[in-house]
Scaffold this motif. Structure first.
Motif, PDB file in Angstrom:
ATOM      1  N   LEU A  52       8.910  19.308  -9.837  1.00  8.10           N
ATOM      2  CA  LEU A  52       9.798  18.198 -10.204  1.00  8.10           C
ATOM      3  C   LEU A  52      10.617  17.738  -9.007  1.00  8.10           C
ATOM      4  N   ALA A  53      10.954  18.678  -8.101  1.00 11.58           N
ATOM      5  CA  ALA A  53      11.666  18.293  -6.870  1.00 11.58           C
ATOM      6  C   ALA A  53      10.793  17.370  -6.015  1.00 11.58           C
ATOM      7  N   ILE A  54       9.474  17.637  -6.006  1.00 18.18           N
ATOM      8  CA  ILE A  54       8.545  16.759  -5.273  1.00 18.18           C
ATOM      9  C   ILE A  54       8.632  15.342  -5.819  1.00 18.18           C
ATOM     10  N   ALA A  55       8.660  15.212  -7.143  1.00 17.88           N
ATOM     11  CA  ALA A  55       8.724  13.890  -7.767  1.00 17.88           C
ATOM     12  C   ALA A  55       9.997  13.146  -7.354  1.00 17.88           C
ATOM     13  N   VAL A  56      11.111  13.872  -7.257  1.00 21.21           N
ATOM     14  CA  VAL A  56      12.367  13.225  -6.847  1.00 21.21           C
ATOM     15  C   VAL A  56      12.269  12.737  -5.406  1.00 21.21           C
ATOM     16  N   PHE A  57      11.769  13.591  -4.504  1.00 21.94           N
ATOM     17  CA  PHE A  57      11.641  13.195  -3.090  1.00 21.94           C
ATOM     18  C   PHE A  57      10.739  11.974  -2.933  1.00 21.94           C
ATOM     19  N   VAL A 107       4.626   5.755  -5.325  1.00 17.77           N
ATOM     20  CA  VAL A 107       4.923   5.785  -6.763  1.00 17.77           C
ATOM     21  C   VAL A 107       3.877   6.613  -7.500  1.00 17.77           C
ATOM     22  N   LEU A 108       2.605   6.451  -7.127  1.00 21.31           N
ATOM     23  CA  LEU A 108       1.530   7.217  -7.759  1.00 21.31           C
ATOM     24  C   LEU A 108       1.708   8.712  -7.517  1.00 21.31           C
ATOM     25  N   CYS A 118      11.292   7.437  -1.696  1.00 29.61           N
ATOM     26  CA  CYS A 118      10.635   6.864  -0.512  1.00 29.61           C
ATOM     27  C   CYS A 118      10.319   5.370  -0.620  1.00 29.61           C
ATOM     28  N   PRO A 119       9.836   4.837  -1.765  1.00 30.70           N
ATOM     29  CA  PRO A 119       9.538   3.399  -1.818  1.00 30.70           C
ATOM     30  C   PRO A 119      10.725   2.517  -1.459  1.00 30.70           C
ATOM     31  N   LEU A 120      11.931   2.920  -1.797  1.00 30.26           N
ATOM     32  CA  LEU A 120      13.113   2.126  -1.450  1.00 30.26           C
ATOM     33  C   LEU A 120      13.270   2.035   0.069  1.00 30.26           C
ATOM     34  N   LEU A 121      13.026   3.129   0.767  1.00 29.93           N
ATOM     35  CA  LEU A 121      13.136   3.128   2.224  1.00 29.93           C
ATOM     36  C   LEU A 121      12.053   2.260   2.856  1.00 29.93           C
ATOM     37  N   LEU A 136       0.834  -1.199   0.000  1.00 20.22           N
ATOM     38  CA  LEU A 136       0.000   0.000   0.000  1.00 20.22           C
ATOM     39  C   LEU A 136       0.873   1.256   0.000  1.00 20.22           C
ATOM     40  N   LEU A 137       1.898   1.271   0.853  1.00 14.74           N
ATOM     41  CA  LEU A 137       2.774   2.428   0.934  1.00 14.74           C
ATOM     42  C   LEU A 137       3.580   2.611  -0.348  1.00 14.74           C
ATOM     43  N   VAL A 138       4.151   1.529  -0.857  1.00 13.30           N
ATOM     44  CA  VAL A 138       4.978   1.629  -2.060  1.00 13.30           C
ATOM     45  C   VAL A 138       4.142   2.098  -3.245  1.00 13.30           C
ATOM     46  N   GLY A 139       2.968   1.519  -3.432  1.00 16.05           N
ATOM     47  CA  GLY A 139       2.117   1.871  -4.565  1.00 16.05           C
ATOM     48  C   GLY A 139       1.672   3.319  -4.518  1.00 16.05           C
ATOM     49  N   SER A 140       1.255   3.811  -3.352  1.00 18.93           N
ATOM     50  CA  SER A 140       0.780   5.192  -3.263  1.00 18.93           C
ATOM     51  C   SER A 140       1.925   6.183  -3.452  1.00 18.93           C
TER      52      SER A 140
END
Length: 927
Positions: free
Chosen positions: A187-192, A97-98, A196-199, A91-95
């Motif tokens: 675009l900075a938001i997209a990088v941040f 990425v979205l 997160c999914p890796l963490l 759930l966390l990883v999918g959201s």
């Protein structure tokens, strides 16, 4: 999943952030995760506010906030059912990425199609959803990874990660807005968000190495998680603790939105262009988060650990009251900065950690959905209410930003009241959690006996398992009111003769004459042992002449016929018959051999139902060599209240084989023997084994005089006797709540016990590590210290009977970190500050023995500096076991200066201590 390698820098960071060994990896990863989320959200706030205010007037902000509320409801309506279908990790990883993909879209659209009118309201709504959902997900994962006490200690570290994210993104936004344009912030938001999914994947792997809440709370009643938005609402509405959290967060959101509008409207009046506003907002968020970091590092953990959750929940509304007064008084940009700055500084430091702690006692099965619903829908609902208030007061009634402070002050008063309610429910939820854990963990033998018998009998008493029924009857027979159970008479027709006899015995002991018709039918029972027991019952409670009533006396055992005859003659009222009964009873008492035992036992059972003319025979039976006969005679003394035999009963009280019967018999005398028991309890020349049993007698008496005797003896030197006295007072308070105790004396004894426990740590620190004898002495000290803790909790239960301290003590003994920490957190919230400061460090598993020894040295003013001092403290402890260990240490360590202490113990009543002193003398002589 490996821990971060130990280096000097890592060790320094662990000390700085109060991390325990093995916590660095997980804690820093969560902090980094929170850093990225807050960085993305803060960057989003700067971008959306600047772009929205460039294309729309400030008066449109309430409409945008209301739209955010509606869209948040739509989003959560889909999110909650999805959270039941997939794991929290997916759930966390999918959201995440979205969210990253949507950020890329908005960055592209605002750059190439800036004239799309719908784009900026959509961006405004999306950033609101991003901030609420992603932040909630961080704390949900932290709730699953940490226990209550870990969270209280580490939430500050995790929160610091978020504050650093706010600082970093604030200054980054300012620089990017000046040099590249506000659109590039998206675009900075997209990088941040993309990092997160890796963490999350790394943290989820570490979760497998820790026991989960579900494992620790196995057997506890668990609520079923909500399936949709409606069920989530019903769950929050019907759960007092969740309802209090929801109200607190809703009011907090309303006030925060009002303060944010006051801040933005004041800033808009001073700064017009989007890039200027973006630079100002970026600088504000950077500096405010920098201050928040300092507060987080210097104050958050200290406030939570020293002052507790209540003070932490009050910090933010108190600061906002000052800010609202400032806006009312001046209404300048600096006043708005102070108001919004107070909100930003405390909300993401002290207040955020306090709010997250409120969720920790909530069941794991409902935590995800309930937390998401509250932190999103309820929080956005608060934003919507605030937007409606702004439409009414700011748009239609033309209130200035400063005048909106009147509305905030009213809401802040309600906020403070709600914080009090939330803390009370937090403590109540912790109490309920540890109480259910204790009940689910205790053995079935501790269940209520009356309930157990009902379960054993089931729907058909005649078909119940005889062995199970007998076991339940054995428990019932030990109670004070055995005839109270309605099923007993029904057991008189049970097919098992043993069950019938046991039921008859209990009914006879209880004097239940209402069972006479059923018992009389058993006189014709085909089973000899049942007939005999029925005849004995009739002889005790409805004397009949067996010679006149039964033609064939051979159907009954000889002793039952004699017993029935004596009962009939003694109760007939004819003087000659009484003398005849005495002659027959004398013969029964003097019978010898196996058959004679049955006669003597029958005589002992009979005497209590006869006129008070057979004291001599009762005295002979009390001296009987057969334990069953003696026990039955003792019970007769109690029922007849024969004071002449009290000395004999007290003399025999230390015999464990007959102890329980004597305790019941002595308790029958009530206050009449309270003075005698007091004299024996205080007399040091009386055998200690006997003195240790007297509290059990007093608690069964259960009167104010008995409680006064126990309280008077609370300062007894013998630790075992002191524990039994305190335990007896606990039992008396539970069974006789009307009995009054001396609270000042109890507080004095409690303080002495706590100081004694600290002293034990000093002794442990001095003796620990001595070659050859450390293990045995440390084991003895450890057992003694466990008893000290038990005495401390029992004394606190006397002082605070409304708190479930028994369950807290039980939870602290658990090896499960979740259970232990919840019990400790409960204590941390119910104890008075002075008591909490003294006691919690002694119980917190995170506090090492070395730290407790240092604390003891500071508290008591001086440490135990030498082996001689430590051993002397053991010898003066009045605990035979500790004194035996002290004697052993004198001989092993060759402490000849303490040899006089051994000489005093060579004739001690305790055999173990005598032998330890003798062996120590031998060792000293051999040196």
């Amino acid at each position: 999943n490996s821990a971060i390698p130990e280096t000097p820098v890592i060790r320094w960071l662990e000390r700085l952030m109060d991390l325990r060994p093995g916590e660095s990896s997980s804690t820093l990863l969560i902090a980094l995760y929170y850093f990225l989320i807050i960085a993305a959200f803060t960057t989003g706030l700067v971008a959306r506010d600047s772009l929205f205010l460039e294309h729309h007037p400030a008066a449109d902000l309430p409409y945008a906030d209301m739209a955010s509320v509606l869209m948040m409801g739509v989003f959560i309506a889909a999110y909650i059912p999805l959270s039941r279908q997939v794991s929290l990790r997916n759930l966390l990883v999918g959201s995440l990425v979205l969210f990253a993909a949507i950020a890329v879209f908005f960055g592209w659209a605002t750059h190439y199609y800036p004239d799309w009118n719908w784009l900026y309201p959509a961006l405004y709504v999306w950033v609101g959803i991003l901030g609420v959902v992603s932040t909630t997900q961080v704390w949900t994962l932290a709730n699953f990874l940490l226990t209550t006490r870990e969270a209280k200690r580490l939430f500050g570290v995790i929160g610091s990660g978020g504050i650093l994210g706010g600082i970093f993104s604030g200054f980054l936004s300012r620089s990017v807005a000046k040099h590249l344009g506000t659109e590039c912030l998206l675009l900075a938001i997209a990088v941040f968000m993309g990092l997160c999914p890796l963490l999350v994947i790394l943290l989820w792997g570490k979760r497998r190495n820790k026991p989960s809440e579900a494992e620790a709370s196995e057997g506890l009643p668990q609520a079923e998680g909500p399936r949709n938005l409606q069920q989530s609402f019903q769950l929050v509405q019907n759960t007092p603790h969740l309802r209090a959290i929801a109200m607190l967060i809703c009011i907090s959101a309303i006030v925060s939105t009002l303060a944010n509008w006051q801040f933005r409207a004041t800033a808009k009046a001073s700064l017009v262009e989007a890039d200027s506003l973006a630079a100002f907002f970026g600088a504000f968020y950077g500096y405010s988060n920098l201050v928040a970091l300092l507060v987080q590092i210097l104050l958050t953990s200290r406030v939570l650990r020293r002052f507790g959750l209540g003070v932490a929940l009050f910090a933010l509304p108190s600061a906002l009251i000052a800010g609202s007064v400032g806006m009312l008084a001046w209404g300048t940009l600096w006043a708005a900065i102070f108001l919004r700055g107070s909100d930003k500084v405390l909300r993401y430091s002290i207040d955020s950690c306090a709010l997250q702690l409120l969720y920790l006692p909530v069941s794991s099965k409902v935590k995800i959905q309930a937390k998401v619903f509250i932190d999103s829908v309820i929080c956005r609902l608060g934003d919507g209410v605030a937007s409606l208030l702004l439409l009414i007061f700011a748009t239609f009634l033309r209130f200035s930003p400063g005048q909106i402070g009147w509305i905030s002050l009213v809401l802040l008063g309600l906020w403070l009241a709600t914080a009090l309610v939330a803390r009370r429910h937090y403590v109540a939820t912790l109490r309920e959690w540890i109480h259910h854990y204790r009940l689910s963990s205790q053995p079935s033998s501790e269940l209520d006996v009356d309930f157990s018998l009902t379960v054993v009998l089931g729907a058909d008493p005649q078909a119940a398992n005889p062995e199970a029924v007998l076991q339940a009857l054995e428990h019932l027979e030990k109670g004070q009111h055995p005839a109270a159970h309605p099923a007993l008479r029904g057991l008189l027709s049970h097919p098992s003769p043993d069950v019938c006899r046991k039921a008859l015995s209990i009914l006879s002991a209880a004097g239940d004459k209402g069972a006479l018709p059923e018992v009389q039918r058993l006189l014709q029972d085909e089973r000899t042992e049942v007939r005999a027991k029925a005849l004995s019952f009739m002889g005790h409670h409805a004397p009949i002449d067996p010679l006149a009533c039964f033609q064939d006396l051979s159907l009954y055992p000889h002793h039952t016929i004699r017993s029935a005859t004596v009962s009939f003659l003694a109760n007939s009222g004819v003087p000659d018959n009484l003398e005849t009964a005495r002659l027959i009873l004398d013969a029964m008492v003097k019978e010898e051999g196996p058959e004679g035992q049955k006669d003597r036992l029958a005589a002992a059972r009979l005497i209590s139902s006869l006129p008070d003319c057979f004291e001599e025979q009762l005295g002979c039976l009390l001296e009987d060599s057969d334990l069953e006969v003696e026990s039955t005679a003792v019970a007769a003394v109690g029922r007849l209240r024969k004071r002449r035999f009290i000395p004999h009963l007290l003399e025999r009280l230390s015999d464990p084989r007959i102890q329980a019967v004597i305790i019941k018999a002595l308790a029958k005398f009530g206050n009449a023997i309270a003075g005698t028991l007091r004299d024996h309890l205080l007399d040091s020349s009386v055998k200690i084994q006997l003195r240790r049993v007297i509290p059990d007698v007093l608690v069964r008496i259960g009167t104010q005089d008995a409680a006064r005797v126990l309280t008077e003896c609370l300062l007894e030197a013998d630790s075992v006797l002191r524990l039994r006295i305190i335990s007896s007072l606990n039992k008396m308070r539970q069974s006789h709540p009307e009995v009054e105790l001396d609270p000042v004396l109890i507080e004095t004894v409690l303080a002495a016990e706590i100081m004694g426990h600290y002293r034990s740590y000093q002794i442990l620190g001095t003796l620990g590590g001595q070659d050859g004898n450390a293990d045995s002495m440390e084991r003895a000290l450890d057992e003694s210290m466990r008893q000290e803790v038990e005495r401390i909790f029992r004394l606190m239960q006397l002082l605070f009977p409304r708190h479930d301290l028994h369950s807290a003590y039980f939870g602290l003994q658990s090896k499960e970190a979740v259970v232990h920490d919840n019990a400790l957190e409960f204590l941390d919230n119910v104890l008075k500050p002075q008591m909490r400061k003294l006691l919690v460090p002694l119980l917190d598993s995170d506090i090492s023995v070395a730290e407790r020894i240092n604390l003891a040295n500071r508290l008591l003013g001086a440490g135990v500096l030498s082996k001689e001092e430590a051993v002397l403290a053991l010898m003066e402890s009045q605990d035979p076991w500790l004194m035996s260990c002290g004697a052993y240490a004198i001989g092993t360590l060759g402490l000849k200066s303490l040899e006089p202490q051994l000489d005093k113990r060579l004739d001690d009543p305790d055999a173990l201590l005598r032998e330890a002193a003798r062996q120590a003398k031998v060792r000293l002589a051999a040196r």
